[in-house]
Write a protein that holds these residues in place. Structure first.
Motif, PDB file in Angstrom:
ATOM      1  N   THR A 128      33.404  20.534  46.215  1.00 44.35           N
ATOM      2  CA  THR A 128      32.802  21.371  45.171  1.00 44.35           C
ATOM      3  C   THR A 128      33.899  22.218  44.547  1.00 44.35           C
ATOM      4  O   THR A 128      34.713  22.795  45.255  1.00 44.35           O
ATOM      5  CB  THR A 128      31.746  22.318  45.782  1.00 44.35           C
ATOM      6  N   THR A 129      33.937  22.258  43.243  1.00 45.24           N
ATOM      7  CA  THR A 129      34.830  23.201  42.571  1.00 45.24           C
ATOM      8  C   THR A 129      33.999  23.954  41.547  1.00 45.24           C
ATOM      9  O   THR A 129      33.053  23.399  40.965  1.00 45.24           O
ATOM     10  CB  THR A 129      36.001  22.514  41.835  1.00 45.24           C
ATOM     11  N   ILE A 130      34.349  25.204  41.354  1.00 46.30           N
ATOM     12  CA  ILE A 130      33.622  26.018  40.375  1.00 46.30           C
ATOM     13  C   ILE A 130      34.637  26.765  39.515  1.00 46.30           C
ATOM     14  O   ILE A 130      35.469  27.502  40.043  1.00 46.30           O
ATOM     15  CB  ILE A 130      32.681  27.025  41.065  1.00 46.30           C
ATOM     16  N   GLN A 190      44.996  33.384  49.861  1.00 47.12           N
ATOM     17  CA  GLN A 190      44.819  32.018  49.338  1.00 47.12           C
ATOM     18  C   GLN A 190      43.406  31.934  48.784  1.00 47.12           C
ATOM     19  O   GLN A 190      42.435  32.250  49.475  1.00 47.12           O
ATOM     20  CB  GLN A 190      45.012  31.034  50.482  1.00 47.12           C
ATOM     21  N   SER A 191      43.296  31.501  47.542  1.00 47.69           N
ATOM     22  CA  SER A 191      41.977  31.513  46.920  1.00 47.69           C
ATOM     23  C   SER A 191      41.374  30.129  46.774  1.00 47.69           C
ATOM     24  O   SER A 191      40.269  29.982  46.267  1.00 47.69           O
ATOM     25  CB  SER A 191      42.063  32.182  45.546  1.00 47.69           C
ATOM     26  N   SER A 192      42.080  29.111  47.218  1.00 47.65           N
ATOM     27  CA  SER A 192      41.517  27.768  47.146  1.00 47.65           C
ATOM     28  C   SER A 192      42.209  26.888  48.176  1.00 47.65           C
ATOM     29  O   SER A 192      43.278  27.222  48.681  1.00 47.65           O
ATOM     30  CB  SER A 192      41.691  27.174  45.749  1.00 47.65           C
ATOM     31  N   THR A 198      33.469  35.026  46.420  1.00 52.84           N
ATOM     32  CA  THR A 198      34.212  35.426  47.611  1.00 52.84           C
ATOM     33  C   THR A 198      35.700  35.284  47.298  1.00 52.84           C
ATOM     34  O   THR A 198      36.076  34.967  46.162  1.00 52.84           O
ATOM     35  CB  THR A 198      33.854  34.537  48.820  1.00 52.84           C
ATOM     36  N   GLY A 199      36.513  35.484  48.301  1.00 49.22           N
ATOM     37  CA  GLY A 199      37.959  35.373  48.090  1.00 49.22           C
ATOM     38  C   GLY A 199      38.405  33.945  47.831  1.00 49.22           C
ATOM     39  O   GLY A 199      39.551  33.710  47.473  1.00 49.22           O
ATOM     40  N   GLU A 200      37.512  33.004  48.009  1.00 43.52           N
ATOM     41  CA  GLU A 200      37.866  31.608  47.778  1.00 43.52           C
ATOM     42  C   GLU A 200      37.149  31.087  46.549  1.00 43.52           C
ATOM     43  O   GLU A 200      35.918  31.149  46.460  1.00 43.52           O
ATOM     44  CB  GLU A 200      37.499  30.763  48.997  1.00 43.52           C
ATOM     45  N   LYS A 201      37.941  30.554  45.640  1.00 36.96           N
ATOM     46  CA  LYS A 201      37.359  29.990  44.431  1.00 36.96           C
ATOM     47  C   LYS A 201      36.474  28.804  44.803  1.00 36.96           C
ATOM     48  O   LYS A 201      36.851  27.978  45.620  1.00 36.96           O
ATOM     49  CB  LYS A 201      38.481  29.518  43.501  1.00 36.96           C
ATOM     50  N   GLY A 202      35.311  28.717  44.219  1.00 43.53           N
ATOM     51  CA  GLY A 202      34.438  27.593  44.520  1.00 43.53           C
ATOM     52  C   GLY A 202      33.573  27.821  45.744  1.00 43.53           C
ATOM     53  O   GLY A 202      32.901  26.908  46.198  1.00 43.53           O
ATOM     54  N   GLU A 203      33.608  29.029  46.313  1.00 45.84           N
ATOM     55  CA  GLU A 203      32.768  29.293  47.481  1.00 45.84           C
ATOM     56  C   GLU A 203      32.032  30.634  47.317  1.00 45.84           C
ATOM     57  O   GLU A 203      32.210  31.565  48.104  1.00 45.84           O
ATOM     58  CB  GLU A 203      33.603  29.281  48.752  1.00 45.84           C
ATOM     59  N   PRO A 204      31.200  30.730  46.283  1.00 41.39           N
ATOM     60  CA  PRO A 204      30.410  31.951  46.127  1.00 41.39           C
ATOM     61  C   PRO A 204      29.256  31.960  47.114  1.00 41.39           C
ATOM     62  O   PRO A 204      28.979  30.940  47.751  1.00 41.39           O
ATOM     63  CB  PRO A 204      29.892  31.843  44.690  1.00 41.39           C
ATOM     64  N   VAL A 205      28.594  33.097  47.259  1.00 36.69           N
ATOM     65  CA  VAL A 205      27.436  33.191  48.163  1.00 36.69           C
ATOM     66  C   VAL A 205      26.326  33.987  47.480  1.00 36.69           C
ATOM     67  O   VAL A 205      26.579  34.787  46.582  1.00 36.69           O
ATOM     68  CB  VAL A 205      27.786  33.882  49.500  1.00 36.69           C
ATOM     69  N   THR A 254      25.284  25.924  43.203  1.00 30.14           N
ATOM     70  CA  THR A 254      24.568  25.793  44.481  1.00 30.14           C
ATOM     71  C   THR A 254      25.325  26.524  45.586  1.00 30.14           C
ATOM     72  O   THR A 254      25.866  25.887  46.497  1.00 30.14           O
ATOM     73  CB  THR A 254      24.382  24.317  44.861  1.00 30.14           C
ATOM     74  N   PHE A 268      25.928  28.908  48.971  1.00 32.13           N
ATOM     75  CA  PHE A 268      25.223  29.108  50.229  1.00 32.13           C
ATOM     76  C   PHE A 268      24.583  30.492  50.214  1.00 32.13           C
ATOM     77  O   PHE A 268      25.012  31.387  49.489  1.00 32.13           O
ATOM     78  CB  PHE A 268      26.187  28.990  51.406  1.00 32.13           C
ATOM     79  N   GLN A 301      40.664  33.409  53.893  1.00 25.54           N
ATOM     80  CA  GLN A 301      39.453  33.868  54.558  1.00 25.54           C
ATOM     81  C   GLN A 301      38.810  32.731  55.352  1.00 25.54           C
ATOM     82  O   GLN A 301      39.109  31.556  55.144  1.00 25.54           O
ATOM     83  CB  GLN A 301      38.450  34.385  53.528  1.00 25.54           C
ATOM     84  N   GLN A 303      30.192  24.218  37.837  1.00 24.18           N
ATOM     85  CA  GLN A 303      30.375  23.628  39.169  1.00 24.18           C
ATOM     86  C   GLN A 303      30.459  22.113  39.073  1.00 24.18           C
ATOM     87  O   GLN A 303      29.670  21.478  38.374  1.00 24.18           O
ATOM     88  CB  GLN A 303      29.202  24.016  40.073  1.00 24.18           C
TER      89      GLN A 303
END
Lengths: 345, 178
Positions: A143-145, A245-247, B55-62, B31, B33, A217, A106
């Protein structure tokens, strides 16, 4: 074609091939020649798994800086050729996953340039940024992971593509963040009746859609779910493509749809084979390279009008008798992400 | 991809809870949410195992849940509890499958205030009546004739009644506490 290792020139090759690709971090090369096992310089060049750094030049023009990866030996009662293969220096970023020494995966409040330099430097790769994309490269991501298992190139490419930035490489072996020069003046003109030129066109309709929709989403913070639909002007029948769209945020959903349309336009591919490596223009001494615009007129390929094409890749091959260049070309809109007009109407 | 991660710390950012977790190996710190069931606001203690999901968005896990320890609930039961930083139970609420609701214990019964108040008021009224009766009662004086001059006396006829105050209705049979 000359291959240099530590400034020592090797030009005894029976066959050679250099494939320069615009949207790749690693252009590949291969050389075939006779290995003299008693010659000290050959020992240095042909030592298996030594990963020597090399440069490839032609008529004083640097074409590629890279590393030899593969050695192929073959011995029998008669002398046999040995082959060398490799790719340009940043190619290692495509093979290597993000090392744990560079964790965490991250990144918070870092720019794309900072992320790229942090990752690439571990592999001894320098980063170069085109002035045209400098501001986007210096914009911070909240934030990018990266996913575990992402290659360095894959991760950087996923970030760069959100901003319509292309990952490429320089002849000097640097990782290049750039944008295609799709509005440039054509470097050369190719007509189908020109001597020494062969032109072919392939369109793959199966991989193209008339309606392209991207959905995203709901975001945890701030932005809303998004949806954008584009129409591909080349496809007259209803064929649909729906992707997530994933990003990026919902403001970038239309850009994501444009990216898919651009990728589909790669299925209109023009191939030009010439019997020389230099541009067929006033400046004949310059070797053909990607990221250039050409004009093509070829009625027998259904290109009735002068049409601009973007040179995406150039493959230079040769042996002791002849030289051949193969240009792989696509519509400029593949990289500009603008909606094209149908060149076949 | 869903992974088990370890909670390092938690913080609230713009009204949302961020959980700092150690995911893969030693240095994959993220980190994400935290997602909670609707209407539940809870924060894990460090060291708890968290369920980290993409989740479906990279960089936005939960964080979608936790692996709690020392669980007690049987089939059909639910227990809500708080822990101190050492993971020691501090308070709990448990809905048991026999209809009992426990609040921090099961040794005693909870009471209904209204019923208790009614019983208390009854007891108080009964007591006040008794006091009133007590205050107005007289004692017979032997040898003295009632109604004779300078003598005021009567025979006591009023007697006190037992209180009918009853706190039994205030007992809540199915809610227990310490």
């Amino acid at each position: 074609m000359i291959l240099k290792v530590k400034n020592k020139k090797f030009d005894f090759w029976d066959e050679f091939r250099v494939s320069l690709v615009y949207d790749a971090v690693g252009s590949v090369f291969s050389f075939v020649g006779l290995f003299d096992s008693d010659f000290a310089d050959h020992k240095e060049l042909f030592k298996p798994l030594s990963f020597p750094n090399i440069t490839v030049e032609h008529n004083g023009q640097l074409l590629l800086t890279g590393t030899i990866l593969t050695h192929g030996f073959n011995v029998s009662s008669v002398p046999n050729n040995t082959s060398l293969q490799g790719y340009s220096t940043p190619g290692v970023l495509e093979d290597s996953q993000i090392p744990v020494s560079l964790y965490p995966l991250q990144s918070d409040k870092l720019t794309l340039k900072e992320i790229a330099e942090r990752l690439a430097s571990k592999f001894g790769v320098s980063v170069e940024v085109d002035a045209e994309v400098n501001s986007e490269m210096n914009k911070k991501f909240d934030t990018t992971i990266a996913n575990e298992g992402d290659t360095v190139k894959g991760y950087l490419n996923s970030l760069a593509s959100q901003r319509n930035i292309v990952l490429s490489h320089t002849a000097e072996g640097k990782l290049l963040f750039t944008r295609a020069k799709t509005t440039a003046t054509p470097k050369a003109r190719f007509d189908e009746d020109a001597p020494g030129v062969s032109i072919s066109l392939k369109t793959s309709g199966q991989k193209m859609s008339q309606e392209i929709t991207v959905q995203r989403q709901e975001s945890i913070k701030g932005t809303n779910a998004g949806e954008a639909t584009l129409t591909n002007p080349f496809i007259p029948v209803f064929r649909s493509r729906v992707k997530s769209q994933s990003s990026g945020d919902d403001n970038e959903t239309e850009n994501a749809a444009k990216t898919i349309l651009a990728a589909q336009l790669k299925n209109i591919k023009l191939k030009i084979i010439t019997d020389r490596w230099e541009w067929l223009s006033d400046d004949n001494s310059e070797v053909m390279t990607p990221n250039n615009i050409i004009t093509v007129n070829s009625p027998n390929n259904f290109i009735y009008n002068d049409t601009r094409f973007f040179v995406e890749a150039v493959e230079l091959t040769g042996d002791r008798k002849k030289e051949t260049a193969v240009l792989t070309c696509v519509l400029p809109e593949v990289y500009s992400r603008e909606t094209p007009t149908n060149i076949f109407e | 991809m869903i992974r088990i991660a370890k909670v390092i710390s938690s913080a609230i950012e713009e009204g949302l809870r961020k959980i700092k977790v150690q995911r893969l190996g030693k240095s994959d710190i993220q980190t994400p949410f935290q997602g909670n069931p609707a209407g539940i606001d809870s924060q894990p203690i460090p060291g708890l195992k968290a369920i980290h999901a993409q989740t479906g968005e990279k960089g936005e896990p939960v964080i979608i849940g936790y692996i709690n320890e020392e669980l007690l609930a049987a089939d059909g039961e639910i227990r809500v509890f708080s822990l101190d930083s050492d993971g020691v139970l501090q308070a709990y609420l448990m809905a048991k499958n026999d209809g009992i609701l426990e609040v921090n214990g099961s040794a005693d019964f909870m009471v209904r205030y209204s019923a208790l108040e009614t019983a208390y008021d009854q007891l108080k009224d009964d007591f006040d009546n008794f006091v009133s009766t007590y205050n107005t009662h007289t004692h017979p004086v032997p040898g003295v004739t009632a109604g004779a001059a300078s003598v005021v006396a009567s025979v006591t006829t009023a007697t006190g009644n037992p209180s009918t105050g009853d706190i039994t209705p205030s007992k809540i049979d199915n809610v227990k506490t310490n």
